[in-house]
Write an enzyme that holds these catalytic residues in place. Structure first.
Site, short mmCIF file in Angstrom:
data_model
loop_
_atom_site.label_atom_id
_atom_site.label_comp_id
_atom_site.label_asym_id
_atom_site.label_seq_id
_atom_site.Cartn_x
_atom_site.Cartn_y
_atom_site.Cartn_z
NE ARG A 283 32.70 63.31 48.65
CZ ARG A 283 34.14 62.09 49.22
NH1 ARG A 283 34.13 62.67 50.63
NH2 ARG A 283 34.21 61.45 48.36
CG HIS B 178 29.17 61.09 43.08
ND1 HIS B 178 28.46 60.09 43.58
CD2 HIS B 178 29.65 61.72 43.39
CE1 HIS B 178 28.73 60.94 45.20
NE2 HIS B 178 30.45 61.94 44.74
CB CYS C 10 34.27 54.97 51.87
SG CYS C 10 32.30 55.49 50.68
CB VAL D 219 23.70 59.67 50.56
CG1 VAL D 219 22.82 60.90 52.17
CG2 VAL D 219 21.66 60.52 49.67
CB ALA D 220 26.01 58.95 46.63
#
Length: 286
Positions: free
Chosen positions: A89, A96, A221, A204-205
């Site tokens: 990605r 997560h 990020c 998305v999360a």
């Protein structure tokens, strides 16, 4: 235990969008399933001219750190027992786990009529819509006049507070950005997509009621000092961190919000965008 995939109870506005749910999902088998499904859809379109329904996967992941294509090892600050998986990605490193809502967008962008930028903006604005609805609801515990919004310079959805409000250190990012008399205090949702032959996957999360301490081991990020936030910081949420059956839909007078109610509201918003009912708003300022 292998992942279990089942149809989620939803009624999208058209027959070109399917929703599926995976609970207690290990990352690698889920990624393999996403890629396999995407490649199959590409082949059907190229070889037989068949257009297949788009899919929205609702995933409850077991703990994992993932490194995107731009991911750098230097952004992993501590090594723990949590797996670290390199993936295809976009983006950098993220976490997560339970209490976080992950939605994977397996979309044929040509069929839905979106550019990649359109898809990213729809994803951000759908999250903005639902988070802001929750912040305005009777379930809100907000005392600093906050709102959710996207940024043009950094994908994701962020929480902004009125600069006139008293903001404590627990709700203040070291990467503060001021916009329209508000100050960015942290990030509540992350995005990372992959496009292959016009088909998207990954997604998305959104942090709902997860344990945010997992983010302490990374620069989320790729941003050192980025404060990660969760909806439960500002809204009364049911304490369950995994999907629970038979929860009612979210009503306007709800004093507590559940994982499932938020999920259903977001699915409905995305389905309306997919059907062309909800248009894009003007992009957020830099």
């Amino acid at each position: 235990m292998p992942n279990t995939m089942q149809a989620l109870n939803t009624q999208p506005l058209n027959d070109t969008l399917i929703t599926k749910s995976i609970t207690a999902a290990d990352y690698v088998p889920t990624l393999d399933a996403m890629l396999s499904r995407t490649l199959a859809r590409i082949a059907l379109k190229k070889e037989q001219g068949l257009r297949t329904p788009d899919e929205l996967w609702i995933v409850d992941h077991n703990d994992v750190y993932t490194l995107g294509q731009a991911g750098k090892e230097e952004h992993i600050l501590q090594r723990t027992n949590t797996p670290i998986i390199k993936t295809d990605r976009g983006g950098q490193v993220t976490w997560h786990g339970h209490g976080q809502l992950v939605m994977y967008w397996l979309f044929d962008l040509d069929s839905v009529g979106w550019s990649v930028r359109n898809m990213v903006s729809h994803a951000e604005q759908a999250i903005e819509d639902v988070v802001n609805d929750c912040l305005k609801s009777p379930a809100s515990t907000d005392t600093i006049h906050i709102s959710a919004r996207a940024r043009r310079d950094a994908p994701g959805v962020y929480i902004y507070a009125d600069t006139a409000a008293e903001i404590d250190s627990a709700h203040r990012s070291t990467d503060e950005i001021k916009v329209d008399n508000t100050i960015m205090i942290g990030k509540i949702a992350s995005l990372g997509f992959k496009i292959k032959h016009g088909f998207s996957y990954h997604g998305v999360a959104i942090n709902l009621n997860c344990d945010l301490s997992a983010f302490n081991a990374i620069n989320p990020c790729g941003y050192a000092g980025m404060q990660m936030l969760r909806l439960a910081d500002f809204v009364n949420m049911n304490q369950a961190t995994t999907p629970q059956p038979n929860n009612p839909t979210l009503t306007d007078d709800a004093k507590t919000i559940t994982y499932e109610q938020f999920t259903q509201k977001l699915i409905d918003n995305i389905a309306q965008r997919h059907a062309g009912v909800i248009p894009l708003r003007e992009l957020a300022p830099k």
